[in-house]
Enzyme design. Sequence first.
Site, short mmCIF file in Angstrom:
data_model
loop_
_atom_site.label_atom_id
_atom_site.label_comp_id
_atom_site.label_asym_id
_atom_site.label_seq_id
_atom_site.Cartn_x
_atom_site.Cartn_y
_atom_site.Cartn_z
N ARG A 1 30.81 -2.07 15.28
CA ARG A 1 31.86 -1.92 14.15
C ARG A 1 33.14 -1.09 14.71
NH1 ARG A 1 29.64 -5.60 12.27
NH2 ARG A 1 28.65 -5.90 10.18
N HIS B 1 35.13 -10.88 17.35
CA HIS B 1 33.84 -10.76 16.67
C HIS B 1 32.91 -11.84 16.55
CE1 HIS B 1 32.01 -8.13 13.21
NE2 HIS B 1 31.23 -8.68 13.82
N GLU C 1 39.95 -6.18 11.22
CA GLU C 1 39.73 -7.32 11.75
C GLU C 1 40.27 -8.19 10.71
OE1 GLU C 1 35.73 -7.97 12.53
OE2 GLU C 1 35.81 -6.25 14.01
#
Length: 315
Positions: free
Chosen positions: A233, A280, A262
């Site tokens: 993360r 991601h 993000e």
Amino acid sequence: MAPKPKILVQGKFPDAFIAALAARFALVRHDPHVPPAEAQGWDADIRALVSWARYAVTAEMMDRLPNLEILAGFGVGYDRFDLKAAKQRRIVVTNTPDVLTDDVADLAIGLTIATLRRIAALDRFVRAGRWAAGETPALARKVSGKRLGIVGLGRIGRAIAGRAEGFAMAIAYTGPRAYVDSPYRYVADLAKLARDSDVLVIACRADPSTRHMIDADVLRELGAKGILVNIARGSLVDEVALVAALKDGTLGGAGLDVYADEPRVTPDLFGLDNVVVMPHIGSATEETRQAMADLVIANLESHFAGRGPLTPVSP
Ligand code: 8YV
């Protein structure tokens, strides 16, 4: 026949998953960009919420769903779900562990190789016609035999270690405790692990206690030849410190799949040839996304059949 349980689905999902859900449940769709207060169709008879791991599920949302029984997360991470609020309301929370472990570990190794061997940079070099123009690319760095430090030896961390063995890497890890069943060297202190590593891979859980654990000090210890790989993360890394370290050469490079904000990626990273950026996609393969979808449905079905969830989160 009993009516289908009504469920709320947060975010866009592949059509096949939505069709599989619709075959079993009455669906209400929710766009996560719409504030819960303005959301339509949130009836008191909604019993389940399916959400991508990347979207927040807040106490405010739960308050608007008074008969919510289960929150089924699509993803292994649950840092964006308010687990305390769920517990207070006796809402079961599930995630999708194990089925994505291989993919995320594969990507960690892929980013390690891509960064050390400069795969993305050299792809750009060829496409730009620089090779054809007679330019010689700078040498990359060897992967095999490197010292790998893993932050968090959970399921994904172990899978990364297993793959790294094939590259004859010297493997060490940090985390809250040493595992007696692990053959790898335990280093309690993160900064020391960084100092002893050529590649530091982050594979731990994100929560308030681990926020910004990779800070300027850790990056300095990793050093000018060191590589940071993050498949966990963005919140685990102080991104301002990361950009500064990459720019001034304090850190050698980074392979990143996750970011602080993000899907926005700080443009500072785009100009750096020693950085590989992915959007991601750790679990984003056809096979794994299908397995994740199947597990979400299995969790819901098991819950509604009164057998309890298959993979409840264990914070
Ligand atoms: C997904 C992830 O892409 O499982 C996770 O925690 O981060 C990824 O597998 C994520 O669910 C996207 O929302």
